[in-house]
Scaffold this active site. Structure first.
Site, PDB file in Angstrom:
ATOM      1  N   GLN A  10     -25.776  -1.586   7.790  1.00  0.00           N
ATOM      2  CA  GLN A  10     -26.968  -0.773   8.051  1.00  0.00           C
ATOM      3  C   GLN A  10     -26.875   0.597   7.377  1.00  0.00           C
ATOM      4  O   GLN A  10     -27.869   1.145   6.914  1.00  0.00           O
ATOM      5  CB  GLN A  10     -27.221  -0.626   9.559  1.00  0.00           C
ATOM      6  CG  GLN A  10     -26.122   0.037  10.367  1.00  0.00           C
ATOM      7  CD  GLN A  10     -25.105  -0.955  10.897  1.00  0.00           C
ATOM      8  OE1 GLN A  10     -24.905  -2.031  10.346  1.00  0.00           O
ATOM      9  NE2 GLN A  10     -24.456  -0.590  11.999  1.00  0.00           N
TER      10      GLN A  10
ATOM     11  N   GLN B  91       1.650  -1.654   1.351  1.00  0.00           N
ATOM     12  CA  GLN B  91       0.344  -2.275   1.120  1.00  0.00           C
ATOM     13  C   GLN B  91       0.059  -3.380   2.119  1.00  0.00           C
ATOM     14  O   GLN B  91      -1.081  -3.573   2.542  1.00  0.00           O
ATOM     15  CB  GLN B  91       0.278  -2.823  -0.310  1.00  0.00           C
ATOM     16  CG  GLN B  91       0.363  -1.754  -1.373  1.00  0.00           C
ATOM     17  CD  GLN B  91      -0.612  -0.620  -1.133  1.00  0.00           C
ATOM     18  OE1 GLN B  91      -1.818  -0.778  -1.279  1.00  0.00           O
ATOM     19  NE2 GLN B  91      -0.110   0.543  -0.741  1.00  0.00           N
TER      20      GLN B  91
ATOM     21  N   HIS C 187      -1.911  -2.580   5.272  1.00  0.00           N
ATOM     22  CA  HIS C 187      -3.337  -2.263   5.183  1.00  0.00           C
ATOM     23  C   HIS C 187      -4.189  -3.330   5.872  1.00  0.00           C
ATOM     24  O   HIS C 187      -5.133  -3.023   6.596  1.00  0.00           O
ATOM     25  CB  HIS C 187      -3.777  -2.200   3.713  1.00  0.00           C
ATOM     26  CG  HIS C 187      -3.736  -0.828   3.134  1.00  0.00           C
ATOM     27  ND1 HIS C 187      -4.500   0.209   3.605  1.00  0.00           N
ATOM     28  CD2 HIS C 187      -3.027  -0.321   2.098  1.00  0.00           C
ATOM     29  CE1 HIS C 187      -4.259   1.292   2.892  1.00  0.00           C
ATOM     30  NE2 HIS C 187      -3.368   1.000   1.965  1.00  0.00           N
TER      31      HIS C 187
ATOM     32  N   GLU D 296      -4.030  -4.034  -8.707  1.00  0.00           N
ATOM     33  CA  GLU D 296      -4.550  -2.720  -8.337  1.00  0.00           C
ATOM     34  C   GLU D 296      -3.464  -1.653  -8.561  1.00  0.00           C
ATOM     35  O   GLU D 296      -3.670  -0.665  -9.258  1.00  0.00           O
ATOM     36  CB  GLU D 296      -4.989  -2.753  -6.874  1.00  0.00           C
ATOM     37  CG  GLU D 296      -5.515  -1.436  -6.341  1.00  0.00           C
ATOM     38  CD  GLU D 296      -5.784  -1.496  -4.847  1.00  0.00           C
ATOM     39  OE1 GLU D 296      -6.527  -0.632  -4.363  1.00  0.00           O
ATOM     40  OE2 GLU D 296      -5.247  -2.383  -4.153  1.00  0.00           O
ATOM     41  N   HIS D 297      -2.298  -1.850  -7.935  1.00  0.00           N
ATOM     42  CA  HIS D 297      -1.162  -0.937  -8.093  1.00  0.00           C
ATOM     43  C   HIS D 297      -0.006  -1.679  -8.750  1.00  0.00           C
ATOM     44  O   HIS D 297       0.328  -2.788  -8.341  1.00  0.00           O
ATOM     45  CB  HIS D 297      -0.669  -0.423  -6.734  1.00  0.00           C
ATOM     46  CG  HIS D 297      -1.725   0.178  -5.872  1.00  0.00           C
ATOM     47  ND1 HIS D 297      -2.351  -0.525  -4.853  1.00  0.00           N
ATOM     48  CD2 HIS D 297      -2.288   1.414  -5.878  1.00  0.00           C
ATOM     49  CE1 HIS D 297      -3.239   0.251  -4.256  1.00  0.00           C
ATOM     50  NE2 HIS D 297      -3.223   1.433  -4.864  1.00  0.00           N
TER      51      HIS D 297
ATOM     52  N   ASP E  27      -1.531   7.369  -3.516  1.00  0.00           N
ATOM     53  CA  ASP E  27      -2.527   7.203  -2.464  1.00  0.00           C
ATOM     54  C   ASP E  27      -2.992   8.539  -1.900  1.00  0.00           C
ATOM     55  O   ASP E  27      -4.164   8.692  -1.539  1.00  0.00           O
ATOM     56  CB  ASP E  27      -1.944   6.372  -1.319  1.00  0.00           C
ATOM     57  CG  ASP E  27      -2.352   4.914  -1.392  1.00  0.00           C
ATOM     58  OD1 ASP E  27      -3.087   4.545  -2.326  1.00  0.00           O
ATOM     59  OD2 ASP E  27      -1.931   4.141  -0.517  1.00  0.00           O
TER      60      ASP E  27
ATOM     61  N   HIS F 122     -43.512  -2.969 -33.790  1.00  0.00           N
ATOM     62  CA  HIS F 122     -42.437  -2.023 -34.081  1.00  0.00           C
ATOM     63  C   HIS F 122     -42.502  -1.596 -35.557  1.00  0.00           C
ATOM     64  O   HIS F 122     -42.385  -0.406 -35.875  1.00  0.00           O
ATOM     65  CB  HIS F 122     -41.065  -2.670 -33.806  1.00  0.00           C
ATOM     66  CG  HIS F 122     -40.700  -2.746 -32.354  1.00  0.00           C
ATOM     67  ND1 HIS F 122     -41.427  -3.446 -31.440  1.00  0.00           N
ATOM     68  CD2 HIS F 122     -39.647  -2.202 -31.688  1.00  0.00           C
ATOM     69  CE1 HIS F 122     -40.855  -3.336 -30.246  1.00  0.00           C
ATOM     70  NE2 HIS F 122     -39.772  -2.583 -30.371  1.00  0.00           N
TER      71      HIS F 122
END
Length: 430
Positions: free
Chosen positions: A186, A254, A257, A322-323, A356, A415
């Site tokens: 939302q 990691q 997480h 990612e890392h 981080d 054109h």
């Protein structure tokens, strides 16, 4: 932690796009907020966050933000401010200027760089609150020159007491002036289409749960988005000289997480592989988020054995993590061979949390292998570019026939005639 040959491991993770039910729910929420505005926004806030609000309470007041300072400890505030300085300094080096190129025939070409006018930042509030993500989203936008930055976060990130005070303080320190207590799909819909209370934005940034990700995908096109972020990932490339305790700790940093986070060691050393597996188990037993980390390690963690560091780099480039941590004796020696990684950490003291929280580079980094073609959040993400063309009469007379040839080849006579009418006029007036 399972140990296997790299060739036995599925090197590509399936991208998570949610179940049909989750997709349907996210699309319904977006559609209803678009159609009904605040009414739907408040209804879904009560339904999903269990917080009943009226429209007058959506915006967080300055008094609430100031009161939050009394609820955070001084050490946190000092660390946050130092991190903000580092993040700002790093991103200021990314700034690019507008430019023009004047040709001898009077033609001028160029590029105009402008910041976006209004950006929305989503700050999640599920399994943990992330004040660091506030800095990583807001500061690059500020450096780019975005004049209006609006932040949304679920109304109960701090439990029954409302928004987590550390998030409020991070927002204040980053310079956010407009903040709303709304989350989930939302909130994304409100940012994209606007409601009676929240004005629409040009771009939405920031991570969230699967419903936030699906809502961002649904509104893309009406607004820009940073990315659809997947679970966190780390790959450690290490040789026999690496410290097993360091590697295990970084893998678990990691894994804690999310149950779907991926932590992988790539090494040619069987003895290191065994030592890391044992160290992971030892450290897991005392980790406060043990259940989450253990599920992540069991389902998405692995130690991959390769024949050499060079073969390990091939695996890394296929994973496009990612890392990426490079814990080998001479990490700079292989840097030029690494093609696909969102953030690269070199050496034993460049632990992933350094990036981080504190070093300065952005920690919002491409996941799910998308580091093959995308980049961490940066200043360019908050800027738009306009091409500038000033063609002189001399240039048009010289190049007009070429332009018409290309246009007519594509069947676009209109054109060609737009050029021809100018050539004819100039020839007639000679």
């Amino acid at each position: 932690m399972r140990i296997m040959r790299a060739e036995q491991f599925g090197l590509k993770r399936e991208v998570e796009y949610g179940t049909p039910e989750q997709n349907e729910s996210a699309l319904r929420i977006v559609a209803e907020v678009k159609a009904e505005g605040d009414a739907a926004l408040l209804r879904y806030t009560e339904q999903h966050d269990k917080v009943k609000l009226d429209a007058s309470l959506l915006r967080v007041t300055q008094e609430e933000i100031e009161a939050a300072y009394d609820r955070v400890d001084a050490l946190f505030l000092t660390a946050l401010r130092e991190a903000a300085v580092n993040i700002r300094r790093f991103h200021e080096k990314q700034l690019r200027n507008s430019w023009t190129d004047l040709q001898p025939d009077g033609t001028m070409l160029g590029q105009i760089m402008r910041p976006l006018k209004r950006v929305g930042v989503y700050v999640p509030g599920g399994k943990a609150a992330y004040p660091s993500s506030v800095l990583m989203n807001v500061i690059p936008a500020q450096v780019a020159g975005v004049p209006e930055i609006v932040m949304v976060t679920p109304p109960a990130t701090g439990g029954k007491e409302g928004i987590d005070p550390y998030i409020l303080v991070a927002a204040a320190e980053a310079g956010v002036k407009e903040l709303y207590r709304v989350g989930g799909a939302q909130a994304i819909a409100a940012l994209a289409y606007g409601t009676e209370t929240i004005a629409p934005v040009d771009k939405i940034c920031g991570p969230g749960n699967i419903y936030v990700a699906l809502a961002k995908r649904a509104v893309f096109g009406a607004v820009d988005i940073d990315s659809i972020a997947g679970p966190s990932e780390i790959v450690v490339l290490a040789d026999e000289a690496a410290n097993p305790a360091y590697i295990a700790a970084d893998l678990l940093s990691q894994a804690e997480h999310d149950e779907m986070a991926s932590s992988i060691l790539v090494t040619p050393s069987e003895s290191l592989a065994q030592a890391v597996a044992e160290e992971v188990e030892r450290q897991l037993s005392t980790l406060p988020r043990e259940d989450i980390a253990r599920s992540s390690i069991d389902h998405y963690g692995a130690i991959l054995l390769v024949d050499s560091i060079r073969a390990g780099i091939d695996v890394v480039n296929q994973l496009a993590p990612e890392h990426l941590e490079v814990l080998i004796e001479e990490p700079m020696r292989v840097l030029g061979l690494i093609e696909n990684a969102g953030a690269i950490f070199l050496g034993p003291y460049s632990s992933e949390p350094v990036g981080d929280y504190f070093a300065g580079p952005n920690h919002i980094i491409p996941t799910n292998g998308t580091a093959r073609f995308s980049s961490p959040v940066n200043v360019d993400d908050f800027m738009k570019k306009s091409s500038l063309i000033y063609y002189s009469k001399e240039a048009l007379m010289k190049n007009g026939e070429n332009i018409m040839t290309l246009a007519r080849h594509e069947g676009l006579e209109g054109h060609a005639r737009a050029i021809q009418v100018r050539l004819d006029h100039e020839n007639d007036t000679r």
